[in-house]
Structures are given as C-alpha cells and as structure tokens.
Design a protein around this motif. Structure first.
Motif, PDB file in Angstrom:
ATOM      1  N   SER A 165      28.423 -16.298 -52.703  1.00  0.00           N
ATOM      2  CA  SER A 165      28.213 -16.364 -51.141  1.00  0.00           C
ATOM      3  C   SER A 165      28.442 -17.332 -50.537  1.00  0.00           C
ATOM      4  O   SER A 165      29.310 -17.480 -49.571  1.00  0.00           O
ATOM      5  CB  SER A 165      27.073 -15.358 -50.798  1.00  0.00           C
ATOM      6  OG  SER A 165      26.920 -15.242 -49.294  1.00  0.00           O
ATOM      7  N   ARG A 170      30.020 -17.562 -46.547  1.00  0.00           N
ATOM      8  CA  ARG A 170      29.067 -16.716 -45.767  1.00  0.00           C
ATOM      9  C   ARG A 170      28.202 -17.360 -44.906  1.00  0.00           C
ATOM     10  O   ARG A 170      27.658 -18.360 -45.602  1.00  0.00           O
ATOM     11  CB  ARG A 170      28.706 -15.563 -46.761  1.00  0.00           C
ATOM     12  CG  ARG A 170      29.727 -14.853 -47.234  1.00  0.00           C
ATOM     13  CD  ARG A 170      29.413 -13.516 -48.067  1.00  0.00           C
ATOM     14  NE  ARG A 170      30.347 -13.035 -48.788  1.00  0.00           N
ATOM     15  CZ  ARG A 170      30.710 -11.902 -48.870  1.00  0.00           C
ATOM     16  NH1 ARG A 170      29.767 -11.032 -48.506  1.00  0.00           N
ATOM     17  NH2 ARG A 170      31.631 -11.484 -49.703  1.00  0.00           N
ATOM     18  N   THR A 171      27.393 -16.630 -44.040  1.00  0.00           N
ATOM     19  CA  THR A 171      26.324 -17.309 -43.298  1.00  0.00           C
ATOM     20  C   THR A 171      25.084 -17.096 -44.065  1.00  0.00           C
ATOM     21  O   THR A 171      25.005 -16.153 -44.996  1.00  0.00           O
ATOM     22  CB  THR A 171      26.172 -16.346 -41.889  1.00  0.00           C
ATOM     23  OG1 THR A 171      25.600 -15.177 -42.418  1.00  0.00           O
ATOM     24  CG2 THR A 171      27.406 -16.371 -41.130  1.00  0.00           C
ATOM     25  N   ASP A 172      24.214 -17.876 -43.643  1.00  0.00           N
ATOM     26  CA  ASP A 172      22.846 -17.726 -44.358  1.00  0.00           C
ATOM     27  C   ASP A 172      22.438 -16.399 -44.358  1.00  0.00           C
ATOM     28  O   ASP A 172      21.572 -16.094 -45.537  1.00  0.00           O
ATOM     29  CB  ASP A 172      21.598 -18.583 -43.670  1.00  0.00           C
ATOM     30  CG  ASP A 172      22.020 -20.043 -43.968  1.00  0.00           C
ATOM     31  OD1 ASP A 172      22.828 -20.549 -44.708  1.00  0.00           O
ATOM     32  OD2 ASP A 172      21.332 -20.817 -43.261  1.00  0.00           O
ATOM     33  N   GLU A 173      22.332 -15.735 -43.281  1.00  0.00           N
ATOM     34  CA  GLU A 173      21.864 -14.366 -43.182  1.00  0.00           C
ATOM     35  C   GLU A 173      22.531 -13.317 -44.030  1.00  0.00           C
ATOM     36  O   GLU A 173      22.128 -12.388 -44.631  1.00  0.00           O
ATOM     37  CB  GLU A 173      21.869 -13.732 -41.671  1.00  0.00           C
ATOM     38  CG  GLU A 173      20.968 -14.451 -40.702  1.00  0.00           C
ATOM     39  CD  GLU A 173      21.598 -15.821 -40.345  1.00  0.00           C
ATOM     40  OE1 GLU A 173      22.506 -16.260 -40.511  1.00  0.00           O
ATOM     41  OE2 GLU A 173      20.868 -16.547 -39.935  1.00  0.00           O
ATOM     42  N   GLU A 174      23.788 -13.443 -44.275  1.00  0.00           N
ATOM     43  CA  GLU A 174      24.730 -12.697 -45.100  1.00  0.00           C
ATOM     44  C   GLU A 174      24.240 -12.895 -46.468  1.00  0.00           C
ATOM     45  O   GLU A 174      24.248 -12.212 -47.450  1.00  0.00           O
ATOM     46  CB  GLU A 174      26.130 -13.066 -44.674  1.00  0.00           C
ATOM     47  CG  GLU A 174      26.766 -12.479 -43.648  1.00  0.00           C
ATOM     48  CD  GLU A 174      28.243 -13.015 -43.213  1.00  0.00           C
ATOM     49  OE1 GLU A 174      28.720 -12.031 -42.645  1.00  0.00           O
ATOM     50  OE2 GLU A 174      28.431 -14.110 -43.493  1.00  0.00           O
ATOM     51  N   THR A 175      24.147 -14.153 -46.838  1.00  0.00           N
ATOM     52  CA  THR A 175      23.713 -14.723 -48.152  1.00  0.00           C
ATOM     53  C   THR A 175      22.398 -13.826 -48.607  1.00  0.00           C
ATOM     54  O   THR A 175      22.271 -13.452 -49.742  1.00  0.00           O
ATOM     55  CB  THR A 175      23.975 -16.007 -48.361  1.00  0.00           C
ATOM     56  OG1 THR A 175      25.000 -16.548 -47.980  1.00  0.00           O
ATOM     57  CG2 THR A 175      23.409 -16.531 -50.018  1.00  0.00           C
ATOM     58  N   ALA A 177      21.078 -11.373 -47.294  1.00  0.00           N
ATOM     59  CA  ALA A 177      21.308  -9.940 -47.605  1.00  0.00           C
ATOM     60  C   ALA A 177      21.940  -9.566 -48.756  1.00  0.00           C
ATOM     61  O   ALA A 177      21.497  -8.628 -49.483  1.00  0.00           O
ATOM     62  CB  ALA A 177      21.986  -9.395 -46.252  1.00  0.00           C
ATOM     63  N   GLU A 178      23.015 -10.315 -49.237  1.00  0.00           N
ATOM     64  CA  GLU A 178      23.860  -9.965 -50.398  1.00  0.00           C
ATOM     65  C   GLU A 178      22.694 -10.308 -51.709  1.00  0.00           C
ATOM     66  O   GLU A 178      22.809  -9.553 -52.611  1.00  0.00           O
ATOM     67  CB  GLU A 178      24.851 -10.990 -50.657  1.00  0.00           C
ATOM     68  CG  GLU A 178      25.947 -10.515 -49.546  1.00  0.00           C
ATOM     69  CD  GLU A 178      26.412  -9.062 -50.033  1.00  0.00           C
ATOM     70  OE1 GLU A 178      26.685  -8.681 -51.061  1.00  0.00           O
ATOM     71  OE2 GLU A 178      26.944  -8.335 -49.050  1.00  0.00           O
ATOM     72  N   ARG A 181      20.375  -7.565 -52.143  1.00  0.00           N
ATOM     73  CA  ARG A 181      20.989  -6.235 -52.819  1.00  0.00           C
ATOM     74  C   ARG A 181      21.229  -6.582 -54.063  1.00  0.00           C
ATOM     75  O   ARG A 181      21.118  -5.587 -54.948  1.00  0.00           O
ATOM     76  CB  ARG A 181      22.280  -5.940 -51.898  1.00  0.00           C
ATOM     77  CG  ARG A 181      21.985  -5.241 -50.921  1.00  0.00           C
ATOM     78  CD  ARG A 181      23.228  -4.725 -49.887  1.00  0.00           C
ATOM     79  NE  ARG A 181      24.324  -5.757 -49.547  1.00  0.00           N
ATOM     80  CZ  ARG A 181      24.238  -6.107 -48.262  1.00  0.00           C
ATOM     81  NH1 ARG A 181      23.042  -5.616 -47.416  1.00  0.00           N
ATOM     82  NH2 ARG A 181      24.896  -6.962 -47.818  1.00  0.00           N
TER      83      ARG A 181
END
Length: 190
Positions: A165, A170-175, A177-178, A181
């Motif tokens: 990620s 990707r942004t910290d928030e996206e990372t 969340a990934e 999951r």
C-alpha cells in the motif's frame, strides 16, 4: 490523559520527528543527539530522559505498538472470539503506529545499523510474536500452537499489505483500512 502526560508525549514525538528529519537530511551517523534535541527545542538532557541512545529513537514505535496490542488482548470483551480479539488488537497497534509516526526515524542510512541486521530483525519479530501469542493464550485459553499461528498470519498479512500500500503511494488512511481488512482475511480460518 493528564496535561503532564500530553506534554511528555508531545516532547517525545517532537524528538522522534526531529530525529527522522535529521536522519533523512544528513544520515544517521552524521546526526548527533545534540542536533536532535536542538531541532526538537529541548535540551540534550531531556533527550536522555526519553531515550537511552540515539538508536532508541528508531526502535521506540515497535515496542509501543506491541504494548498497545497486548493491552487490547488483555482487555478482551466477554464472548469475543480469539480471531476478532486479535484483529482488534492489530487495529490498536496500527492506530498507535500512525499516531506515533509509523516511519519516524526509519529513514536514510538508519537501515544499515546493526539493529536492522537480519538476526536482530528476527529476534525482534520473535519477541513480538511471543508477547502477542502469550497474551492471546492467557486471555482466550487457546493452545499455544494456534495462538502462534494466528499471530504469525496476522503479522504477515499486515506487514505485506502495508508495504504494498505504501509503495503504491496510498494515503495513511487507505493503508490503515487495507491492513485492517488483510488482517481479518488472514484470521478467517481460525
């Protein structure tokens, strides 16, 4: 959190941020403790209140991250399944990482230090695995083999996903969340 605790946390974070910037700009070896303290706006003595050595700035997030995970496991909710408990613990650990600055101090030539040697990395990984698995055994009463398998699966899923990620920008928030999951997917079979 008390005002004193917030102030201590802010000072510690300022030292970590300053060290990360200086390591990146001039390299780990060329950066002195005096420079780190000055960049953070504190005395050298204050630096040593928070860290024993310059290298401790690099290691600190890992210890605090595991502490957060163990605390989450020990605060197991009634009826919480081991897999969900461990996933929640990893969420706490990742939140601690982002709050403290995931990569603070892990830049430039710092990776050449002996603390990042393959053996030192394995030793730290084993210590994390042992602490988290032992907490899981104690909180849930599951067998040790299962606990180690669960923690190993979660660590692998989170580490691999975070690396991909971040490498994809990707942004910290996206990372975050990934990785959450991925951790839950890895623990599904348990």
């Amino acid at each position: 959190m008390s005002l004193r605790e917030r102030k201590k946390r802010q000072t510690r974070q300022a030292l970590m941020d300053a060290a990360g910037r200086l390591f990146d700009e001039q390299g780990y070896e060329a950066t002195t403790v005096d420079q780190i303290a000055a960049a953070a706006g504190v005395s050298t003595r204050t630096f040593f209140t928070y860290f024993r050595h310059k290298a401790d700035v690099i290691r600190t997030n890992s210890v605090e991250r595991v502490d957060a995970g163990v605390a989450a496991i020990l605060a197991r909710r009634p009826g919480e399944a081991p897999a969900e408990l461990l996933a929640r613990a990893f969420d706490e650990m990742l939140a601690e990482s982002w709050e403290m600055g995931l990569t603070a101090g892990l830049v430039g030539d710092a990776y050449k230090l002996p603390i990042f040697s393959p053996q030192a990395t394995i030793d730290r990984s084993n210590a994390r695995l042992e602490r988290l698995a032992a907490a899981l055994v104690g909180a849930c009463g599951i067998d040790r083999m299962t606990a180690y398998a669960m923690v190993g699966a979660a660590i692998g899923a989170v580490s691999g996903t975070a690396a991909v990620s971040m490498s994809e920008g990707r942004t910290d928030e996206e990372t975050l969340a990934e990785t959450s999951r991925a951790c839950r997917r890895a623990l599904t079979g348990f």
